[in-house]
Design a protein around this motif. Structure first.
Motif, PDB file in Angstrom:
ATOM      1  N   PRO A   1      32.666  48.057  21.405  1.00 37.96           N
ATOM      2  CA  PRO A   1      32.186  47.962  22.947  1.00 37.96           C
ATOM      3  C   PRO A   1      31.269  46.863  23.179  1.00 37.96           C
ATOM      4  O   PRO A   1      30.312  46.334  22.417  1.00 37.96           O
ATOM      5  CB  PRO A   1      31.530  49.084  23.326  1.00 37.96           C
TER       6      PRO A   1
ATOM      7  N   MET B   1      32.011  50.639  33.360  1.00 34.03           N
ATOM      8  CA  MET B   1      33.274  51.304  33.434  1.00 34.03           C
ATOM      9  C   MET B   1      33.137  52.506  34.571  1.00 34.03           C
ATOM     10  O   MET B   1      34.061  53.434  34.564  1.00 34.03           O
ATOM     11  CB  MET B   1      33.297  52.304  32.041  1.00 34.03           C
TER      12      MET B   1
ATOM     13  N   LEU C   1      36.150  52.629  36.704  1.00 30.99           N
ATOM     14  CA  LEU C   1      37.534  52.734  35.885  1.00 30.99           C
ATOM     15  C   LEU C   1      38.462  53.697  36.170  1.00 30.99           C
ATOM     16  O   LEU C   1      39.703  53.396  36.187  1.00 30.99           O
ATOM     17  CB  LEU C   1      37.163  52.734  34.239  1.00 30.99           C
TER      18      LEU C   1
ATOM     19  N   ALA D   1      43.256  50.795  28.178  1.00 31.39           N
ATOM     20  CA  ALA D   1      42.176  50.062  27.975  1.00 31.39           C
ATOM     21  C   ALA D   1      42.119  49.212  26.624  1.00 31.39           C
ATOM     22  O   ALA D   1      42.939  49.395  25.777  1.00 31.39           O
ATOM     23  CB  ALA D   1      41.003  51.293  27.816  1.00 31.39           C
TER      24      ALA D   1
ATOM     25  N   THR E   1      36.516  49.604  24.862  1.00 30.41           N
ATOM     26  CA  THR E   1      36.602  50.556  25.954  1.00 30.41           C
ATOM     27  C   THR E   1      37.024  51.948  25.391  1.00 30.41           C
ATOM     28  O   THR E   1      36.465  52.914  25.767  1.00 30.41           O
ATOM     29  CB  THR E   1      37.427  50.349  27.192  1.00 30.41           C
TER      30      THR E   1
END
Length: 452
Positions: free
Chosen positions: A89, A363, A366, A409, A413
């Motif tokens: 990440p 995020m 998202l 993703a 992620t």
């Protein structure tokens, strides 16, 4: 008793559901070790957070700034900064400057840090001399006499270094060492004093050389043992997930435990709360109530137009609600069956499987969670708010949205999403098998707490 700065991680870390809170505790432990001059040992703690895909500085930008200067001063940069793994990440920028090793990045860090704690002193002392330094020391001493420790110590130390008054700088640093680490009832002081040198190169030159460690006479073995203990706790938490000490207990056992707990805390709650002091009714022998028969539960399901989850029906069979006074007041944990009803909550507006405060800021948008038209209000969790059971059709739509975004993703992620789901639900597979879920919100916090 001599001052000792290193405190083990709280046992509650093992039960903490939010990886952000666990990460913040780990970063704080790492910074403690770095302040003692053991940068490499602190890096071991930070690296294990990186290895488990949880490294984020969102909860404390100050830690990010301080560690940058520790790394730059000592030139002991963690491997994950020198050579990033593209499948890990990305670091979250949050409010502070970006993560990087360049001189430009470090200058931005220093500028940002000083803006947070020293603007007033910088304006007052744009070009300072020995007298200005003495004035600054006097100001600090006056505050100290009043029991206050301002976050100005770092800039005073830097002024002393610039004016070659090294001994004055070192003496002030010795004075604030206990406040840098703090105690459990000094959290505000600790934050102020850490802020005061977070972006201070001169101070970090002293710290990385082992000044604090030498002053406190702490051996490398003591630091090593502390780091090993911290690594063990963090590894246990991240590899096994949050502990759930009550998961193997029956519904009846859980209700009995809840009842005993409330009978213990209710007298103290009345003493401390002005609102509760208005209630002078006697405290009952139990907050449970006679359970419902199977026929009564079926009638309730017919009224609501749905078949309730098995464990909730088992709860109702043991106790018809769990409340301490008038259940209509909406301040108790579980309502009795006759007043449970479908509720149009207004908030939360959607079925958030992953509440936004559990996700990194990049995020938060998202997912497009399905709208929440209604939920079965089973209680309020002892406060003004909602405790809502969410129907299987809505849960299914939310899980489908998760699957869609997870499939699209990137690898970094996905690692974050897997971590959040594991902490909240056990695993992605368990999430997909979930039928009902509970959303809990309070009037003072718009973020939902989720249970599946």
């Amino acid at each position: 008793m001599p001052f000792f700065p290193l405190r083990p991680l709280e046992p509650s870390v093992l039960e903490e559901r939010s990886f952000k809170c666990v990460t913040s505790a780990g970063l704080s432990a790492a910074l403690d070790v770095m302040i003692l001059g053991s940068i490499e040992q602190g890096n071991r703690i930070v690296s294990i957070l990186y290895d488990h895909n949880v490294l984020t500085f969102e909860n404390d930008d100050l830690q990010k700034v301080a560690m940058h200067f520790a790394w730059d001063t000592s030139q002991q940069w963690p491997t994950f900064i020198l050579k990033r793994d593209p499948n890990k990440p990305a670091f979250v920028r949050s409010r502070s400057p970006h993560f990087g090793k360049s001189d430009e990045s470090l200058r931005e860090m220093e500028k940002w840090s000083r803006q947070q704690w020293a603007e007033d002193l910088r304006k007052k002392y744009p070009s300072f001399d020995d007298q200005d330094l003495q004035d600054a020391f006097s100001r600090y001493d006056e505050q100290a006499k009043g029991g206050k420790k301002l976050g100005s110590a770092g800039i005073i130390i830097e002024m002393a270094f610039v004016l070659s008054q090294n001994s004055n700088a070192e003496e002030l640093l010795k004075e604030i060492i206990p406040l840098i680490f703090g105690s459990r009832n000094q959290r505000d002081y600790t934050t102020n004093q850490r802020q005061s040198f977070a972006g201070n190169k001169k101070v970090w030159q002293l710290l990385s050389a082992g000044f604090v460690k030498g002053h406190l006479n702490i051996s490398d073995n003591v630091i090593l043992n502390h780091v090993e203990s911290t690594l063990y706790t963090l590894t246990q938490r991240f590899e096994k997930g949050p502990e759930r000490p009550f998961r193997n207990q029956s519904i009846r056992e859980l209700i009995d435990l809840l009842d005993v707990t409330w009978l213990q805390i209710k007298p103290h709650e009345r003493e401390q709360s002005a609102l509760v002091n208005c209630d002078d009714s006697p405290i009952p022998n139990s907050f449970t109530h006679r359970g419902l028969s199977a026929q009564k539960i079926r009638q309730m399901e017919e009224r609501l137009g749905t078949e309730l989850p098995r464990d909730f029906k088992e709860f109702l069979a043991v106790t018809n609600g769990f409340y301490t006074g008038d259940p209509q007041l909406d301040i108790d944990i579980f309502k009795p069956a006759d007043i449970m009803a479908w509720q149009e909550p207004g908030w939360p507006e959607t079925v958030e499987l992953l509440p936004y405060d559990e996700l990194p800021s990049n995020m938060m948008n998202l997912f497009k969670w399905p709208k929440l038209p209604r939920g079965l209000q089973t209680g309020s969790g002892t406060d003004e708010g909602y405790q809502l059971l969410i129907e299987p059709n809505l849960v299914k739509s939310a899980v489908e949205e998760f699957d869609t975004q997870y499939a699209a993703a990137d690898e970094g992620t996905k690692r974050v999403l897997e971590r959040v789901v594991a902490d909240l639900y056990g695993s992605i597979e368990e999430l997909r098998q979930m039928e009902w879920m509970m959303l809990v919100t309070f009037h003072w916090n718009p973020v939902s707490i989720v249970f599946g």
